[in-house]
Design an enzyme around this catalytic site. Structure first.
Site, mmCIF file in Angstrom:
data_model
loop_
_atom_site.group_PDB
_atom_site.id
_atom_site.type_symbol
_atom_site.label_atom_id
_atom_site.label_comp_id
_atom_site.label_asym_id
_atom_site.label_seq_id
_atom_site.Cartn_x
_atom_site.Cartn_y
_atom_site.Cartn_z
ATOM 1 C CD GLU A 203 -7.261 -2.288 11.666
ATOM 2 O OE1 GLU A 203 -7.293 -3.462 11.226
ATOM 3 O OE2 GLU A 203 -6.659 -1.366 11.101
ATOM 4 N NE ARG B 60 -3.642 -2.357 2.451
ATOM 5 C CZ ARG B 60 -4.478 -2.674 3.440
ATOM 6 N NH1 ARG B 60 -4.615 -1.844 4.463
ATOM 7 N NH2 ARG B 60 -5.161 -3.802 3.403
ATOM 8 N NE ARG C 66 -1.262 -1.749 11.915
ATOM 9 C CZ ARG C 66 -2.047 -0.683 11.936
ATOM 10 N NH1 ARG C 66 -3.157 -0.696 12.662
ATOM 11 N NH2 ARG C 66 -1.731 0.401 11.252
ATOM 12 N NE ARG D 77 -0.823 4.838 9.285
ATOM 13 C CZ ARG D 77 -2.102 4.482 9.367
ATOM 14 N NH1 ARG D 77 -2.719 4.037 8.278
ATOM 15 N NH2 ARG D 77 -2.782 4.563 10.492
ATOM 16 C CB SER E 44 -11.094 -4.378 9.305
ATOM 17 O OG SER E 44 -10.628 -3.213 9.944
#
Length: 443
Positions: free
Chosen positions: A365, A278, A408, A293, A368
Site C-alpha cells: 500500500e 506515528r 514508500r 514502517r 489510501s
C-alpha cells in the site's frame, strides 16, 4: 460521529449497517437507553423549571394580597426546587458526556457497495466506475522484468552504500527511523516536490503549509481521538498538550472546523507536503527492516471538502489524482476496494493504491483514498449554506487521500528502477528536480 436523533429514527438500518463493521458489538438499543436517561433528566428539569416559574408567579400574587404566610410557604417550595436543579443539571451533563463518549468510538457506516470481509485478504481489486482489467491496464505501467534477482530497497547499491543509514538513525533516535543522505535524500526531496507540483498545477489543489503540532480538538475532529491515542506522539504545552500530526489530513480538514461555508467555495481542495509522526503501536515485528514502517515519514496529503451530492464523484476524482503520480513515475500498481473488515475508522469507502515492489515480489500500500461523508464534519461542526436557500446550514462532506506517501514512493523507485550495477535510473518526470541526472549511484 452519529446523530442520536437519526439513530432513533433509523434504528434497524443503523443496526444492520454497524453490524458490518469489525469488532463492533454496540447496537441502537444500547445508545437509545443512554439517550432515554438523558431525555428523562431533561424532562424532569423542564418540569421543575415550569413549576418554579408558576410558584414564583404565585408568590408575587400572595405578596400583592399581603398573605405573607402563603408567600413564605411558596418560597420554601421554590427553595427546595432550587436545590434539585444544580444536581439535575450535573446529571444531564454526565449523561450527555456518556452518550458523546459512546458515539465517538463508533466507526463510520460503510457504503452498501463496500464488500463485506474480515481483513485485507477480502479486499477486492477495483478497475474504475466502468472499468475492466483490460482497459485499466492501459493506464498502468507493466511490471518490470530483470535479468538479475532484484533487491529490496535497502539492499540496492545506492542505498546500501551509506545513503540510507538505519544504524546512524538508531543512534540518534532508536528503531524505525532512517537517515537519508546524498543522492537518495535528493531523490526523496524530488519525489515530494514533483507530487506537490502535480496536484497544484494539474489537479486544482491549493498548497497549504499547516502546523505540525495540533490540539486534541483537531485530533478528535478527524477521529484520531479518542480511539487511536496510543498511535500519537504528544508533547506538553502550557497547561495541556499538543500532538505531532500523524497525517496532514488532521490540520487540513480542521481548517473548516466550527465554520459555515458558502456553497460557492465548494469543493475546497487542499494539499500539503509534511512530515508525519506515528508511534506504530501494535505493529511490533512488522516491517522491521527498511523504510516501510517508520515513526517519521514524509507524505503529500490531499483533502477535499464538498457538498453531500458531489462527494462520491469527488472520491473517484481523488483516486485518479493519486493514480496519476504512479502513472507518471512509470510504476506498476493496482487499486483495491477495502472490505468492511479492513476499512478505516472514519471512512465510508476506501481505495488503496498498492505499488509493485519487485524486491519483495509483492504489492504494498502506498496510498489510501477515503470518503467520510459527514462523519468528521459533525465532530468538527463544519457546515455550509446551500446557495439560494434559507434552510439551516448542512454538514459538509470530507475526503482525504495520500498523494502519495513519499518514503514508500522512494522505495518503489529504488526497487523498480534498480540496475545490476547498483545504480538507479531516475524516472523522466523527476529528472528536472534532480538537476538533469538520469541515474544515481552505481560503480
Amino acid at each position: 460521529m452519529f446523530d442520536i436523533k437519526w439513530i432513533r429514527a433509523n434504528a434497524e438500518a443503523f443496526d444492520a449497517a454497524i453490524s458490518r463493521r469489525k469488532g463492533v458489538s454496540v447496537r441502537s438499543s444500547d445508545l437509545l437507553a443512554i439517550d432515554d436517561r438523558r431525555r428523562e433528566i431533561i424532562a424532569s428539569l423542564n418540569e421543575v423549571q415550569e413549576k418554579r416559574n408558576a410558584l414564583s408567579k404565585q408568590i408575587g400574587q400572595a405578596k400583592a394580597q399581603k398573605d405573607e404566610a402563603k408567600a413564605a410557604e411558596l418560597m420554601a417550595e421554590v427553595a427546595a426546587l432550587k436545590e434539585f436543579i444544580p444536581q439535575g443539571e450535573a446529571d444531564e451533563r454526565a449523561v450527555e458526556l456518556e452518550l458523546r463518549n459512546a458515539l465517538s468510538v463508533l466507526p463510520n457506516l460503510a457504503f452498501e457497495d463496500v464488500p463485506d470481509g474480515v481483513d485485507e485478504t477480502d479486499n477486492v481489486e477495483y478497475f474504475g466506475p466502468n472499468g475492466s482489467p483490460a482497459t485499466a491496464a492501459k493506464a498502468r505501467a507493466p511490471k518490470p522484468s530483470f535479468a538479475f534477482a532484484p533487491k529490496e530497497h535497502y539492499e540496492v547499491g545506492v542505498a546500501a552504500n551509506g545513503d540510507m543509514d538505519f544504524e546512524l538513525a538508531a543512534k540518534l533516535s532508536g528503531s524505525r527511523f532512517v537517515v537519508l543522505k546524498g543522492q537518495v535524500a535528493r531523490l526523496e526531496r524530488a519525489l515530494g516536490q514533483f507530487m506537490l507540483d502535480l496536484h497544484t498545477t494539474e489537479h486544482g489543489y491549493t498548497e497549504v503549509q499547516p502546523p505540525l503540532l495540533v490540539k486534541d480538538d483537531a485530533l478528535y475532529g478527524t477521529n484520531q481521538l479518542p480511539k487511536f491515542e496510543e498511535d500519537l506522539f504528544f508533547t506538553p504545552h502550557g497547561d495541556g498538550r499538543l500532538a505531532l500530526i500523524p497525517t496532514a489530513e488532521v490540520p487540513l480538514t480542521n481548517l473548516v472546523r466550527e465554520s459555515i461555508l458558502g456553497e460557492e467555495v465548494l469543493p475546497m481542495r487542499l494539499t500539503a507536503l509534511t512530515p508525519c509522526f506515528r508511534s506504530e503501536a501494535g505493529s511490533a515485528g512488522r516491517d522491521t527492516r527498511g523504510m516501510l514502517r517508520q515513526h517519521q515519514f514524509n507524505k503529500v496529503e490531499m483533502v477535499s471538502i464538498t457538498t453531500p451530492e458531489t462527494s462520491v464523484d469527488e472520491h473517484e476524482r481523488m483516486l485518479t489524482c493519486a493514480e496519476a503520480v504512479l502513472q507518471k513515475l512509470g510504476l506498476h500498481y493496482r487499486v483495491m476496494t477495502l472490505c468492511t473488515g479492513d476499512l478505516g475508522f472514519g471512512a465510508k469507502k476506501t481505495y488503496d493504491l498498492e505499488v509493485w515492489l519487485p524486491g519483495q515480489d509483492t504489492y504494498r500500500e502506498i496510498s489510501s483514498v477515503s470518503v467520510c461523508g459527514d462523519f468528521q464534519a459533525r465532530r468538527m461542526d463544519a457546515r455550509y449554506r446551500p446557495a439560494g436557500e434559507k434552510q439551516a446550514p448542512r454538514f459538509v462532506h470530507t475526503l482525504n487521500g495520500s498523494g502519495t506517501a513519499v518514503g514508500r514512493c522512494l522505495i518503489a523507485v529504488l526497487e523498480n528502477y534498480q540496475q545490476e550495477d547498483g545504480s538507479v535510473l531516475v524516472p523522466e518526470v523527476l529528472q528536472p528536480y534532480m538537476g538533469g541526472l538520469t541515474s544515481i549511484g552505481g560503480r
